[in-house]
Design a protein around this motif. Structure first.
Motif, PDB file in Angstrom:
ATOM      1  N   SER A  27       8.123 -13.763   4.509  1.00  0.00           N
ATOM      2  CA  SER A  27       8.866 -12.578   3.831  1.00  0.00           C
ATOM      3  C   SER A  27       8.206 -12.784   1.980  1.00  0.00           C
ATOM      4  O   SER A  27       8.270 -11.431   2.126  1.00  0.00           O
ATOM      5  CB  SER A  27      10.418 -13.802   2.875  1.00  0.00           C
ATOM      6  OG  SER A  27      11.294 -13.874   3.368  1.00  0.00           O
ATOM      7  N   CYS A  28       7.425 -13.158   2.128  1.00  0.00           N
ATOM      8  CA  CYS A  28       5.783 -13.670   1.428  1.00  0.00           C
ATOM      9  C   CYS A  28       5.273 -12.409   1.370  1.00  0.00           C
ATOM     10  O   CYS A  28       4.982 -11.319   0.638  1.00  0.00           O
ATOM     11  CB  CYS A  28       5.618 -14.563   1.101  1.00  0.00           C
ATOM     12  SG  CYS A  28       6.544 -16.129  -0.333  1.00  0.00           S
ATOM     13  N   PHE A  29       4.934 -11.747   2.600  1.00  0.00           N
ATOM     14  CA  PHE A  29       3.812 -10.904   2.902  1.00  0.00           C
ATOM     15  C   PHE A  29       4.476  -9.545   3.128  1.00  0.00           C
ATOM     16  O   PHE A  29       3.833  -8.596   2.601  1.00  0.00           O
ATOM     17  CB  PHE A  29       3.014 -11.568   4.620  1.00  0.00           C
ATOM     18  CG  PHE A  29       2.425 -12.482   4.495  1.00  0.00           C
ATOM     19  CD1 PHE A  29       1.214 -12.451   4.042  1.00  0.00           C
ATOM     20  CD2 PHE A  29       2.936 -13.563   5.253  1.00  0.00           C
ATOM     21  CE1 PHE A  29       0.413 -12.579   4.607  1.00  0.00           C
ATOM     22  CE2 PHE A  29       1.359 -15.104   5.371  1.00  0.00           C
ATOM     23  CZ  PHE A  29       0.518 -14.319   4.892  1.00  0.00           C
ATOM     24  N   ALA A  30       5.853  -9.589   3.168  1.00  0.00           N
ATOM     25  CA  ALA A  30       6.508  -8.527   3.748  1.00  0.00           C
ATOM     26  C   ALA A  30       6.695  -8.114   2.566  1.00  0.00           C
ATOM     27  O   ALA A  30       6.574  -6.582   2.208  1.00  0.00           O
ATOM     28  CB  ALA A  30       7.973  -8.556   4.419  1.00  0.00           C
ATOM     29  N   ILE A  31       6.720  -8.460   0.974  1.00  0.00           N
ATOM     30  CA  ILE A  31       7.475  -8.451   0.592  1.00  0.00           C
ATOM     31  C   ILE A  31       5.710  -7.498  -0.482  1.00  0.00           C
ATOM     32  O   ILE A  31       6.516  -6.805  -0.874  1.00  0.00           O
ATOM     33  CB  ILE A  31       7.647  -9.287  -0.831  1.00  0.00           C
ATOM     34  CG1 ILE A  31       9.076  -9.952  -0.490  1.00  0.00           C
ATOM     35  CG2 ILE A  31       7.757  -8.897  -2.391  1.00  0.00           C
ATOM     36  CD1 ILE A  31       9.233 -10.684  -1.002  1.00  0.00           C
ATOM     37  N   VAL A  32       5.219  -8.164  -0.323  1.00  0.00           N
ATOM     38  CA  VAL A  32       3.650  -7.555  -1.183  1.00  0.00           C
ATOM     39  C   VAL A  32       3.273  -6.635  -0.287  1.00  0.00           C
ATOM     40  O   VAL A  32       3.006  -5.352  -0.462  1.00  0.00           O
ATOM     41  CB  VAL A  32       2.121  -8.438  -0.827  1.00  0.00           C
ATOM     42  CG1 VAL A  32       1.486  -7.739  -0.835  1.00  0.00           C
ATOM     43  CG2 VAL A  32       2.659 -10.261  -1.203  1.00  0.00           C
ATOM     44  N   ILE A  83      16.013  -6.863  -0.134  1.00  0.00           N
ATOM     45  CA  ILE A  83      16.416  -7.407   1.039  1.00  0.00           C
ATOM     46  C   ILE A  83      14.966  -8.552   1.373  1.00  0.00           C
ATOM     47  O   ILE A  83      15.703  -9.904   1.832  1.00  0.00           O
ATOM     48  CB  ILE A  83      16.486  -7.411   2.139  1.00  0.00           C
ATOM     49  CG1 ILE A  83      18.094  -5.818   1.679  1.00  0.00           C
ATOM     50  CG2 ILE A  83      16.720  -7.810   3.577  1.00  0.00           C
ATOM     51  CD1 ILE A  83      18.326  -4.871   2.758  1.00  0.00           C
ATOM     52  N   TYR A  84      14.437  -8.401   0.743  1.00  0.00           N
ATOM     53  CA  TYR A  84      13.696  -9.634   1.665  1.00  0.00           C
ATOM     54  C   TYR A  84      13.170 -10.533   0.655  1.00  0.00           C
ATOM     55  O   TYR A  84      12.823 -11.730   0.712  1.00  0.00           O
ATOM     56  CB  TYR A  84      11.747  -9.144   2.229  1.00  0.00           C
ATOM     57  CG  TYR A  84      11.517  -8.590   3.242  1.00  0.00           C
ATOM     58  CD1 TYR A  84      11.752  -9.702   4.271  1.00  0.00           C
ATOM     59  CD2 TYR A  84      11.611  -7.350   3.994  1.00  0.00           C
ATOM     60  CE1 TYR A  84      11.343  -8.968   5.739  1.00  0.00           C
ATOM     61  CE2 TYR A  84      11.558  -6.871   4.781  1.00  0.00           C
ATOM     62  CZ  TYR A  84      11.990  -8.008   5.804  1.00  0.00           C
ATOM     63  OH  TYR A  84      11.214  -7.918   7.415  1.00  0.00           O
ATOM     64  N   ALA A  85      12.738 -10.183  -0.620  1.00  0.00           N
ATOM     65  CA  ALA A  85      13.048 -10.895  -1.447  1.00  0.00           C
ATOM     66  C   ALA A  85      14.492 -12.234  -1.794  1.00  0.00           C
ATOM     67  O   ALA A  85      14.808 -13.602  -2.310  1.00  0.00           O
ATOM     68  CB  ALA A  85      13.502 -10.579  -3.066  1.00  0.00           C
ATOM     69  N   GLY A  86      16.075 -11.545  -1.315  1.00  0.00           N
ATOM     70  CA  GLY A  86      16.720 -12.670  -1.004  1.00  0.00           C
ATOM     71  C   GLY A  86      16.737 -13.337   0.226  1.00  0.00           C
ATOM     72  O   GLY A  86      16.987 -14.700  -0.085  1.00  0.00           O
ATOM     73  N   PHE A  87      15.866 -12.909   1.152  1.00  0.00           N
ATOM     74  CA  PHE A  87      15.572 -14.053   2.092  1.00  0.00           C
ATOM     75  C   PHE A  87      14.571 -15.119   1.418  1.00  0.00           C
ATOM     76  O   PHE A  87      14.623 -16.485   2.261  1.00  0.00           O
ATOM     77  CB  PHE A  87      14.504 -13.666   3.278  1.00  0.00           C
ATOM     78  CG  PHE A  87      15.403 -12.622   4.311  1.00  0.00           C
ATOM     79  CD1 PHE A  87      17.011 -12.621   4.658  1.00  0.00           C
ATOM     80  CD2 PHE A  87      15.044 -11.208   4.741  1.00  0.00           C
ATOM     81  CE1 PHE A  87      17.450 -12.491   5.444  1.00  0.00           C
ATOM     82  CE2 PHE A  87      16.200 -10.867   5.487  1.00  0.00           C
ATOM     83  CZ  PHE A  87      17.067 -10.928   5.669  1.00  0.00           C
ATOM     84  N   LEU A  88      13.450 -14.693   1.467  1.00  0.00           N
ATOM     85  CA  LEU A  88      12.493 -15.608   0.037  1.00  0.00           C
ATOM     86  C   LEU A  88      12.948 -16.473  -0.392  1.00  0.00           C
ATOM     87  O   LEU A  88      12.839 -17.464  -0.257  1.00  0.00           O
ATOM     88  CB  LEU A  88      12.017 -14.769  -0.648  1.00  0.00           C
ATOM     89  CG  LEU A  88      11.055 -15.906  -1.170  1.00  0.00           C
ATOM     90  CD1 LEU A  88       9.722 -15.768  -0.518  1.00  0.00           C
ATOM     91  CD2 LEU A  88      10.088 -14.667  -2.713  1.00  0.00           C
ATOM     92  N   ILE A  89      14.719 -16.267  -1.593  1.00  0.00           N
ATOM     93  CA  ILE A  89      15.302 -17.394  -2.509  1.00  0.00           C
ATOM     94  C   ILE A  89      15.607 -17.473  -1.321  1.00  0.00           C
ATOM     95  O   ILE A  89      16.264 -18.964  -1.795  1.00  0.00           O
ATOM     96  CB  ILE A  89      16.037 -16.253  -3.651  1.00  0.00           C
ATOM     97  CG1 ILE A  89      15.138 -15.577  -4.212  1.00  0.00           C
ATOM     98  CG2 ILE A  89      17.221 -17.634  -3.854  1.00  0.00           C
ATOM     99  CD1 ILE A  89      15.729 -14.666  -4.831  1.00  0.00           C
ATOM    100  N   PHE A  90      16.050 -17.007   0.013  1.00  0.00           N
ATOM    101  CA  PHE A  90      18.246 -18.416   0.978  1.00  0.00           C
ATOM    102  C   PHE A  90      16.248 -19.384   1.121  1.00  0.00           C
ATOM    103  O   PHE A  90      16.934 -20.835   1.894  1.00  0.00           O
ATOM    104  CB  PHE A  90      18.343 -17.819   1.437  1.00  0.00           C
ATOM    105  CG  PHE A  90      19.049 -18.587   2.817  1.00  0.00           C
ATOM    106  CD1 PHE A  90      19.828 -18.822   2.350  1.00  0.00           C
ATOM    107  CD2 PHE A  90      18.514 -17.900   3.597  1.00  0.00           C
ATOM    108  CE1 PHE A  90      20.814 -20.285   3.196  1.00  0.00           C
ATOM    109  CE2 PHE A  90      19.254 -19.081   4.750  1.00  0.00           C
ATOM    110  CZ  PHE A  90      20.204 -19.733   4.343  1.00  0.00           C
TER     111      PHE A  90
END
Length: 87
Positions: free
Chosen positions: A17-22, A61-68
């Motif tokens: 998720s970190c990589f996807a957000i960037v 959506i990826y930020a939500g995955f990151l938090i979860f």
């Protein structure tokens, strides 16, 4: 509270998720600015800001995955500190 996913899955999802957000944030910024490499060809999308809005939705959506997944990983750390036995 008990974790829902395993520790490996939680931390893998966190890193991905970190990589996807960037990566998606950079692509969204380029589409929003109508960068010629992304919107300049015949088969490329013509409305860069509309594509950017869709890409930024994926970032949310990826930020939500990151938090979860980060929360799940922290639950695993907390559970391991209590001395519970993993079977």
């Amino acid at each position: 509270m008990k974790p829902i996913v395993s520790a490996v899955q939680a931390w893998s999802c966190f890193v991905i998720s970190c990589f996807a957000i960037v990566i998606l944030s950079v692509l969204g910024i380029l589409f929003r600015g109508n960068h010629p490499e992304l919107v300049g060809g015949e088969e490329d999308p013509e409305d860069g800001p509309a594509v950017a809005a869709t890409v930024f939705t994926a970032v949310i959506i990826y930020a939500g995955f990151l938090i979860f997944c980060g929360f799940q990983g922290l639950l695993h750390i907390r559970e391991n500190r209590r001395g519970s036995i993993a079977l």
